[in-house]
Every structure is written in structure tokens, then in C-alpha cells.
Design an enzyme around this catalytic site. Structure first.
Site, PDB file in Angstrom:
ATOM      1  N   HIS A  29      -0.864   7.624   4.847  1.00  0.00           N
ATOM      2  CA  HIS A  29      -0.110   8.370   3.206  1.00  0.00           C
ATOM      3  C   HIS A  29       1.712   9.181   3.313  1.00  0.00           C
ATOM      4  O   HIS A  29       1.478   9.637   4.285  1.00  0.00           O
ATOM      5  CB  HIS A  29      -1.195   9.796   2.953  1.00  0.00           C
ATOM      6  CG  HIS A  29      -0.910   9.991   1.533  1.00  0.00           C
ATOM      7  ND1 HIS A  29      -0.458  10.919   0.942  1.00  0.00           N
ATOM      8  CD2 HIS A  29      -1.489   9.472   0.306  1.00  0.00           C
ATOM      9  CE1 HIS A  29      -0.094  10.990  -0.881  1.00  0.00           C
ATOM     10  NE2 HIS A  29      -0.990   9.870  -0.886  1.00  0.00           N
TER      11      HIS A  29
ATOM     12  N   ASP B 295      -8.636   5.839  -0.308  1.00  0.00           N
ATOM     13  CA  ASP B 295      -8.846   4.652  -1.211  1.00  0.00           C
ATOM     14  C   ASP B 295      -9.426   3.470   0.007  1.00  0.00           C
ATOM     15  O   ASP B 295     -10.105   2.822  -0.475  1.00  0.00           O
ATOM     16  CB  ASP B 295      -7.193   3.226  -1.050  1.00  0.00           C
ATOM     17  CG  ASP B 295      -6.481   4.209  -2.564  1.00  0.00           C
ATOM     18  OD1 ASP B 295      -7.249   4.755  -3.300  1.00  0.00           O
ATOM     19  OD2 ASP B 295      -4.915   3.898  -3.351  1.00  0.00           O
TER      20      ASP B 295
END
Ligand code: ACO
Length: 430
Positions: free
Chosen positions: A307, A365
Site C-alpha cells: 500500500h 483487497d
């Protein structure tokens, strides 16, 4: 809020004072707005890794600590105690609603769940197997053609109506895009149901059979919506702000956000992550995929890992993992091969030096795809579900931008490295 002591930047022998802005939380910001005027230089920051593009009161992320707050409230507390529509109110208006405010807000959203009947024809113009995201980008953009009475961004009432319409209609549009892609009839919204149950009903019920929404699955769905509701200045939110900075109408801006979200480095990662797990197929294939992820000559990346901001863990992923365990337990799914691959991949990657060194953890996700798939959604619906959840964040940020007196059209500069000025050469001489 300028601090008394400005930072001093020395540029080509000239000292320039840069005011230091102190946020409620997070690092101080150097105000470089006058830098070009005073120093005749730009700053260079592709990907905005060190640039704050706006002032915001909505969401805060501490990537090192793995914290996410909506209006100051930690995401874990909201995921455990609140629900999506209450979170929508919080994001839009800044405070948690009291009982009557919440009731009124839920009623307003619920009253707007249907889409204009003529929009059904618009759906039918798409190829029968269109990806639901493709349909959503088009249909949400087309809302500006259907709802003229809420496109005047200078009118606070119209902004409010557009916001409610978008929050209310996005689940309907996402479900219609899905139904269309699988050749089933559209299911109208049922205003007797709560927001998440209504979405599940529109996706999974058919006229030919009775369908009852499982309340535990509706709760998990609501949690997925809550966890995705906002995430400060991410790529799609910045896209919405940039589109909105020119004065574009809210439906066009949200369509732009949906388009940006679709990419596999952003919201498209949930689809890509599950497809990757399916491609890996069996646990014995994992080492080969880990090797490929580390190979700089191979474009393959472990989808659902890493991320831009979280370099500790993604707090949403923690909550999502709990939800995934609950949902799989509820549905009695324990030993399917994709799940085994997911669990083993997570374990190996968390211990592998390459991933540990680079602070690459599973992101939201990675787990959301597992839950959605267990609920019966095909991978093509993962990103539309992200889009409908994020709509409230996009709108809140868009509204905040419009009411910010410092708002101007977003217009970055560049470091030009192309050809120097040269004279045109006629085609015969080239
Ligand atoms: N697999 C393998 N290596 C990775 C991965 C990954 N998923 N992510 C980052 N790396 C490596 C990079 O190759 C780089 O290595 P290097 O330092 O040796 O060159 C290092 O880790 C840093 O990565 P960057 O690309 O600089 O990190 P950036 O902040 O630009 O990218 C991103 C973040 C786009 C999320 C990236 O980690 C990625 O592509 N992940 C997979 C896609 C994904 O899951 N996206 C969802 C994001 S969450 C969301 O949108 C809700």
C-alpha cells in the site's frame, strides 16, 4: 494554520521563507504556493508521494501506525458499532447523527433508491457481456443527463440532492450492471430492506424463485461498505477532486472517480487478487509466484499486497480478515482450494524477507475478494462494490472542496524533458 517559524529554503543563493502548516495529526506541511513566484522553481513529485493537495477534515491515515479515522473515529470502532448509512452521515456532515437525524437521513436515502425508468434503456445499449464497471462509468456519467435539477454546483440544495441521489442509486446501478452482464432481469429496489440487504436482494433475487437475505451476510456486506467508505486523497478521490475543481457536475465527477478506481493498482486489485489466487491454483505453486513477485524483470506483483500509505498494516484488512473468517464459517466454506492458497500465501509472504523488508502486508483487497466470492459474487463485481461503497467518500470530499475558499482549478506543472525548440521541416526534407 501557519506556525510562527517558517522553513527556509535556499534556492540558487536566494533564501525563501516557506510557512509551516500544522495539522491536527500527521506531519507538518511546507506551504510552497508562493515558491514559483518567489524562486522561479517548481517542486517535482511524481505520484504525489510528498505533496498534500488540499486541506481536509474528513479522513486521517497514519500509515506507520496502521490507523484510519473517519472524522476522528477509528475505523475499528465504526466497523464494530456503527453501520454504513450512519457512517455516510458522519462523512458527509462531520458528526455522528442523533436518532432523529439518522432516521431522517435513512428515509431520504431510501426514497431515492429507484433510477429513472428511462435509464433501463440506457443499460440495454451496452454489449450483453459488458464488465459491470464499464457500464457503471457510463451510467453514472449519464445521470447528469437524467437529473438536470441537481447539477448546479453553485446551489447548496442541488449539491445535497445530488449527494443523496448518488448514495441511494449507486447500489441500484451496480446491481443492474451485474444483472445485465449475466442476462437476468433487473430487480427493483425494495425500500422495506436496509441498504445492504437491498443490494444483496437486487443482485441475487430472481422473479422465478423466492430469495431471503441472510441477515449475517447483510451485516458482512454493510461492513465491507463501511470499510471502503473513504480513504483520504487516494487516486480516485483525487480524480474526483480534480474533475470537480473545474466546476464539472457531481455525476460526471463520480464517473471519473469510478474510472480511476477500476485500475488494478487501486480498486481493481480486489478482482486481480482473487484472479491471482485462482491462477496460482494450488498451494504447491506458491513458491513460483513468490519468486516471480520478487523478480524485477517480471511485471508480476502479488495483488492484494502493499500500500502506498500503510507501511505497517492496513487496519481495514484486519477487520476484513475477521469478517472473512465469520462469513466462511457461516457458509461452511473451510477447505476450498482458493482459500487454502490465500492462507498459505499470506503466511509465506508475511515471513519472507523481501516482503518484510519492504513492509508489504496484505491490504483490504486481499480479504474482501475472498468474502465477496464466498457470498456468490463473481470477480467482476468486486470493484463495482468498492465503487458504490466509496461514493460517499468521493461526494464528501467533493463537497468539502467546493466549500473551501482556497479551492482553485487543479493544474499541476511539469518537468519538461522533450525536444528543445526547433524549426518545422517540410515532409519532403525529412
Ligand atoms: N508484490 C511484489 N513487490 C511489490 C508489491 C507487490 N504487491 N508492491 C510493492 N512491491 C515492491 C516494489 O517492487 C518496490 O520494490 P523495490 O523497492 O525493490 O523497487 C517496493 O515494493 C515499493 O513499492 P512501490 O511500487 O514503490 O510502492 P507504491 O507505493 O508505489 O505502490 C501499490 C503501492 C500500487 C499498492 C503496490 O504495492 C502494488 O502494486 N500492490 C499490488 C496491487 C494492490 O494490491 N493494490 C491495492 C492497493 S489498496 C487499494 O487501492 C484499496
Amino acid at each position: 494554520m501557519a506556525d510562527n517559524k517558517p522553513a527556509i529554503l535556499s534556492v540558487f543563493g536566494k533564501e525563501i521563507e516557506l510557512p509551516v502548516l500544522t495539522p491536527t495529526a500527521g506531519p507538518d506541511c511546507l506551504d510552497i504556493r508562493k515558491l514559483y513566484g518567489q524562486g522561479d522553481v517548481f517542486t517535482y513529485d511524481p505520484g504525489f508521494t510528498s505533496t498534500a493537495s488540499c486541506e481536509s477534515t474528513i479522513t486521517f491515515i497514519d500509515g506507520d501506525k496502521g490507523e484510519l479515522w473517519y472524522r476522528g473515529y477509528p475505523i475499528e470502532q465504526l466497523a464494530d458499532n456503527s453501520n454504513y448509512l450512519e457512517v455516510c452521515y458522519l462523512l458527509l456532515y462531520g458528526e455522528l447523527p442523533n436518532e432523529s437525524q439518522l432516521k431522517d437521513f435513512v428515509a431520504r436515502v431510501t426514497n431515492h433508491t429507484m433510477v429513472h425508468e428511462q435509464m433501463h434503456n440506457f443499460f440495454r445499449g451496452f454489449r450483453r457481456d459488458a464488465h459491470p464497471m464499464a457500464t457503471m462509468v457510463g451510467v453514472v456519467g449519464a445521470m447528469s443527463a437524467f437529473y438536470h435539477d441537481s447539477t448546479d454546483i453553485g446551489d447548496p440544495w442541488q449539491r445535497e440532492v445530488a449527494s443523496i441521489r448518488l448514495i441511494a442509486k449507486l447500489p441500484t446501478i451496480a446491481a443492474m450492471a451485474y444483472k445485465y452482464s449475466i442476462g437476468q432481469p433487473f430487480v427493483y429496489p425494495n425500500n422495506e430492506l436496509d441498504y445492504a440487504s437491498n443490494f444483496l436482494n437486487m443482485c441475487f433475487s430472481v422473479p422465478a424463485a423466492k430469495y431471503t437475505v441472510d441477515p449475517a451476510l447483510a451485516k458482512a456486506m454493510d461492513r465491507i461498505f463501511t470499510l471502503h467508505a473513504d480513504h483520504e486523497q487516494n487516486a480516485s478521490t483525487s480524480t474526483v477532486r480534480l474533475a470537480g475543481s473545474s466546476g464539472a457536475n457531481p455525476f460526471a465527477c463520480i464517473a471519473a472517480g469510478i474510472a480511476c478506481l477500476w485500475g488494478p493498482a487501486h480498486g481493481g486489485a480486489n478482482q486481480a487478487a482473487l484472479e491471482m489466487l485462482q491462477e496460482i491454483g494450488t498451494v504447491d505453486q506458491i513458491p513460483e509466484y513468490i519468486r516471480r513477485a520478487k523478480d524485477k524483470d517480471d511485471p508480476f506483483r502479488l495483488m492484494g499486497f502493499g500500500h502506498r500509505v500503510y507501511k505497517n498494516f492496513d487496519p481495514r484488512a484486519k477487520v476484513m480478515k475477521e469478517s472473512a473468517d465469520e462469513v466462511l464459517d457461516l457458509l461452511g466454506i473451510e477447505n476450498n482450494e482458493t482459500l487454502k492458497v490465500a492462507k498459505e500465501l499470506e503466511k509465506i509472504a508475511l515471513e519472507d524477507e523481501y516482503f518484510v523488508e519492504r513492509k508489504l502486508y496484505p491490504n483490504v483487497d486481499f480479504y474482501s475478494g475472498i468474502i465477496l466470492s464466498a457470498m456468490g459474487f463473481p470477480t467482476s463485481m468486486f470493484t463495482p462494490i468498492f465503487a458504490l461503497s466509496r461514493t460517499v467518500g468521493w461526494i464528501s470530499q467533493w463537497k468539502e472542496m467546493l466549500s473551501d475558499p482556497q479551492n482553485k482549478i487543479g493544474r499541476p506543472r511539469q518537468l519538461y524533458v522533450g525536444a528543445d525548440k526547433r524549426d518545422y521541416v517540410p515532409v519532403a526534407n525529412r
